[in-house]
Design an enzyme around this catalytic site. Structure first.
Site, PDB file in Angstrom:
ATOM      1  N   SER A  20       0.950  17.978 -37.194  1.00 57.06           N
ATOM      2  CA  SER A  20       2.083  18.093 -38.121  1.00 57.06           C
ATOM      3  C   SER A  20       2.723  19.486 -38.113  1.00 57.06           C
ATOM      4  O   SER A  20       2.032  20.503 -38.093  1.00 57.06           O
ATOM      5  CB  SER A  20       1.611  17.776 -39.546  1.00 57.06           C
ATOM      6  N   SER A  22       4.469  20.427 -40.674  1.00 53.98           N
ATOM      7  CA  SER A  22       4.724  20.774 -42.079  1.00 53.98           C
ATOM      8  C   SER A  22       4.102  22.111 -42.511  1.00 53.98           C
ATOM      9  O   SER A  22       4.788  22.912 -43.160  1.00 53.98           O
ATOM     10  CB  SER A  22       4.246  19.650 -43.007  1.00 53.98           C
ATOM     11  N   LYS A  71       0.587   6.575 -47.661  1.00 51.90           N
ATOM     12  CA  LYS A  71       1.797   6.592 -48.503  1.00 51.90           C
ATOM     13  C   LYS A  71       1.804   5.554 -49.621  1.00 51.90           C
ATOM     14  O   LYS A  71       2.330   5.803 -50.701  1.00 51.90           O
ATOM     15  CB  LYS A  71       3.050   6.389 -47.636  1.00 51.90           C
ATOM     16  N   ASN A  92       6.044   9.986 -50.450  1.00 56.71           N
ATOM     17  CA  ASN A  92       5.726  10.994 -49.419  1.00 56.71           C
ATOM     18  C   ASN A  92       5.617  12.389 -50.040  1.00 56.71           C
ATOM     19  O   ASN A  92       5.279  13.341 -49.348  1.00 56.71           O
ATOM     20  CB  ASN A  92       6.741  10.978 -48.270  1.00 56.71           C
ATOM     21  N   GLY A 134       9.164   1.232 -42.355  1.00 58.02           N
ATOM     22  CA  GLY A 134       9.082   2.305 -43.347  1.00 58.02           C
ATOM     23  C   GLY A 134      10.357   3.128 -43.452  1.00 58.02           C
ATOM     24  O   GLY A 134      10.883   3.330 -44.559  1.00 58.02           O
ATOM     25  N   ALA A 135      10.863   3.596 -42.318  1.00 57.44           N
ATOM     26  CA  ALA A 135      12.055   4.457 -42.337  1.00 57.44           C
ATOM     27  C   ALA A 135      13.265   3.664 -42.847  1.00 57.44           C
ATOM     28  O   ALA A 135      14.037   4.147 -43.686  1.00 57.44           O
ATOM     29  CB  ALA A 135      12.326   5.011 -40.942  1.00 57.44           C
ATOM     30  N   VAL A 233      17.311   7.233 -36.464  1.00 59.55           N
ATOM     31  CA  VAL A 233      16.145   7.870 -37.095  1.00 59.55           C
ATOM     32  C   VAL A 233      15.175   8.390 -36.037  1.00 59.55           C
ATOM     33  O   VAL A 233      14.361   9.259 -36.315  1.00 59.55           O
ATOM     34  CB  VAL A 233      15.382   6.923 -38.058  1.00 59.55           C
TER      35      VAL A 233
HETATM   36  P1  NAD Z   1       7.678   0.880 -38.602  1.00 59.84           P
HETATM   37  O1  NAD Z   1       6.571   0.526 -37.657  1.00 59.84           O
HETATM   38  O2  NAD Z   1       7.423   0.895 -40.067  1.00 59.84           O
HETATM   39  O3  NAD Z   1       8.933  -0.096 -38.339  1.00 59.84           O
HETATM   40  C1  NAD Z   1       9.351  -0.377 -37.030  1.00 59.84           C
HETATM   41  C2  NAD Z   1      10.686  -1.110 -37.069  1.00 59.84           C
HETATM   42  O4  NAD Z   1      11.159  -1.212 -35.713  1.00 59.84           O
HETATM   43  C3  NAD Z   1      10.600  -2.538 -37.609  1.00 59.84           C
HETATM   44  O5  NAD Z   1      11.792  -2.833 -38.331  1.00 59.84           O
HETATM   45  C4  NAD Z   1      10.557  -3.387 -36.335  1.00 59.84           C
HETATM   46  O6  NAD Z   1      11.061  -4.696 -36.524  1.00 59.84           O
HETATM   47  C5  NAD Z   1      11.479  -2.568 -35.445  1.00 59.84           C
HETATM   48  N1  NAD Z   1      11.293  -2.815 -34.016  1.00 59.84           N
HETATM   49  C6  NAD Z   1      10.197  -2.534 -33.272  1.00 59.84           C
HETATM   50  N2  NAD Z   1      10.424  -2.920 -31.990  1.00 59.84           N
HETATM   51  C7  NAD Z   1      11.688  -3.422 -31.952  1.00 59.84           C
HETATM   52  C8  NAD Z   1      12.506  -3.970 -30.910  1.00 59.84           C
HETATM   53  N3  NAD Z   1      12.064  -4.058 -29.661  1.00 59.84           N
HETATM   54  N4  NAD Z   1      13.763  -4.366 -31.231  1.00 59.84           N
HETATM   55  C9  NAD Z   1      14.217  -4.266 -32.510  1.00 59.84           C
HETATM   56  N5  NAD Z   1      13.486  -3.773 -33.525  1.00 59.84           N
HETATM   57  C10 NAD Z   1      12.242  -3.355 -33.236  1.00 59.84           C
HETATM   58  O7  NAD Z   1       8.195   2.279 -38.100  1.00 59.84           O
HETATM   59  P2  NAD Z   1       8.946   3.429 -38.951  1.00 59.84           P
HETATM   60  O8  NAD Z   1       7.934   4.292 -39.598  1.00 59.84           O
HETATM   61  O9  NAD Z   1      10.011   2.814 -39.762  1.00 59.84           O
HETATM   62  O10 NAD Z   1       9.581   4.278 -37.752  1.00 59.84           O
HETATM   63  C11 NAD Z   1      10.651   3.784 -36.969  1.00 59.84           C
HETATM   64  C12 NAD Z   1      11.200   4.929 -36.137  1.00 59.84           C
HETATM   65  O11 NAD Z   1      11.699   5.926 -37.023  1.00 59.84           O
HETATM   66  C13 NAD Z   1      10.147   5.641 -35.279  1.00 59.84           C
HETATM   67  O12 NAD Z   1      10.765   6.024 -34.070  1.00 59.84           O
HETATM   68  C14 NAD Z   1       9.793   6.885 -36.085  1.00 59.84           C
HETATM   69  O13 NAD Z   1       9.376   7.975 -35.279  1.00 59.84           O
HETATM   70  C15 NAD Z   1      11.131   7.196 -36.727  1.00 59.84           C
HETATM   71  N6  NAD Z   1      11.044   7.921 -38.005  1.00 59.84           N
HETATM   72  C16 NAD Z   1      11.818   9.019 -38.128  1.00 59.84           C
HETATM   73  C17 NAD Z   1      11.802   9.729 -39.297  1.00 59.84           C
HETATM   74  C18 NAD Z   1      12.648  10.958 -39.393  1.00 59.84           C
HETATM   75  O14 NAD Z   1      12.431  11.772 -40.308  1.00 59.84           O
HETATM   76  N7  NAD Z   1      13.639  11.126 -38.526  1.00 59.84           N
HETATM   77  C19 NAD Z   1      11.014   9.312 -40.385  1.00 59.84           C
HETATM   78  C20 NAD Z   1      10.245   8.148 -40.236  1.00 59.84           C
HETATM   79  C21 NAD Z   1      10.273   7.457 -39.028  1.00 59.84           C
END
Ligand code: NAD
Length: 288
Positions: A20, A22, A71, A92, A134-135, A233
């Site tokens: 991390s 952070s 979380k 978070n 989650g995001a 994201v």
């Molecule tokens: P998660 O596992 O909770 O959710 C994954 C999502 O992706 C689901 O909606 C799933 O249906 C979808 N998905 C997976 N494969 C797919 C495909 N082939 N086609 C279409 N949809 C698909 O993951 P999360 O924690 O929400 O993270 C998602 C992305 O966001 C990751 O890349 C993570 O690194 C990034 N993220 C970024 C931040 C940031 O601060 N920028 C914060 C959290 C997560």
């Protein structure tokens, strides 16, 4: 600044936490602003969350951030929740206000702030967003609470789809002024139609992240009108295929790394009442 008998502690809990950024980001910011806090990271498994929170309460820490997989478990340990944390169903950031633990979720706020810093205000706008994890949930709930006019959510019919259905129900019940629709991501005709009438398109799925870094959900690059804002994201890689295609077509693009920075900055503000020196932190810790 030296650590003293007055230094207030903050930390990150979750597992793994060794990678991390952070601790570096927060400790740099405390030093830069000359405020007497210190930030550490502790590897805590999901089933250990309640015990860890109890210990942090006893130690009277100023607050703590929570990462996966703790979380949701951490939410149950709070004395009070922000509206966003309650509706998202995950915290978070927890702030210790004179012994009361207040749970927040700054992921969605970080995304909103990242848009603002890139010149885009979500209030009164229409967004098409892909994702139900989650995001996505954090962004969808926060946007509704922050005054977005309309949202069209597209999600795969996978194990996350029920999340999206629950999100839509919560938005309709708690923010009736926000129009929200849910569609199957496989329905490409509706997907492109909704993008066509939106101010912003957001990818909140894993598509674009390694090993899917050669993919973008918007395969028809003719969808990228010059006045469409495109946000992702995914921050690994920093410039996803979606953002590269949108930028090449002349769209304003908003990269995911800013969401990561600003969710931390929003938590920093809750802990300290001050703005994190975000520009310096971005240059020092988040640039490739
Ligand atoms: P998660 O596992 O909770 O959710 C994954 C999502 O992706 C689901 O909606 C799933 O249906 C979808 N998905 C997976 N494969 C797919 C495909 N082939 N086609 C279409 N949809 C698909 O993951 P999360 O924690 O929400 O993270 C998602 C992305 O966001 C990751 O890349 C993570 O690194 C990034 N993220 C970024 C931040 C940031 O601060 N920028 C914060 C959290 C997560």
């Amino acid at each position: 600044m030296e650590i003293s008998g007055h230094t207030r502690m903050l930390c990150l809990i979750g597992s793994p936490v060794g990678h991390s950024g952070s601790p570096a980001m927060y400790n740099y910011s405390f030093r830069k602003l000359g405020i007497d806090y210190a930030y550490l990271a502790y590897d805590i498994k999901e089933e250990e969350t309640a015990e860890a929170v109890k210990a942090l309460r006893l130690l009277n820490v100023r607050g703590f951030n929570i990462t996966m997989p703790c979380k949701t478990a951490a939410l149950a340990c709070c004395d009070e929740l922000s509206k966003a944390a309650e509706l998202i169903g995950a915290v978070n950031t927890v702030v210790n206000e004179n012994g009361r633990l207040i749970g927040h979720n700054t992921d969605g706020l970080g995304w909103v702030r990242n848009c603002r810093e890139n010149g885009f205000e979500i209030k009164g706008k229409k967004m098409t967003i892909a994702g139900s994890g989650g995001a996505a949930t954090a962004i969808e709930i926060t946007c509704a609470l922050e005054g977005i006019r309309e949202m069209s959510i597209f999600a795969l019919k996978d194990s996350f789809f029920a999340n999206a259905e629950a999100t839509v129900e919560k938005i309709r019940a708690h923010v009736p002024g926000c129009r929200v629709n849910l569609y199957d991501l496989a329905d490409k005709e509706t997907f492109y139609k909704e993008i066509g009438s939106s101010d912003i398109f957001t990818n909140a799925t894993r598509v674009g992240m390694k090993p899917m870094d050669d993919q973008s959900l918007v395969e028809d690059t003719g969808m990228f009108r010059k006045d469409l804002v495109v946000s992702d994201v995914v921050y690994n890689p920093r410039t996803t295929k979606l953002l590269a295609d949108a930028k090449a077509a002349g769209c304003r693009t908003i990269p995911g790394i800013g969401m990561l920075l600003w969710q931390g900055a929003e938590a920093f503000k809750l802990y300290t009442g001050q703005e994190m020196p975000a520009k310096e932190v971005m240059e020092k810790y988040f640039s490739e």
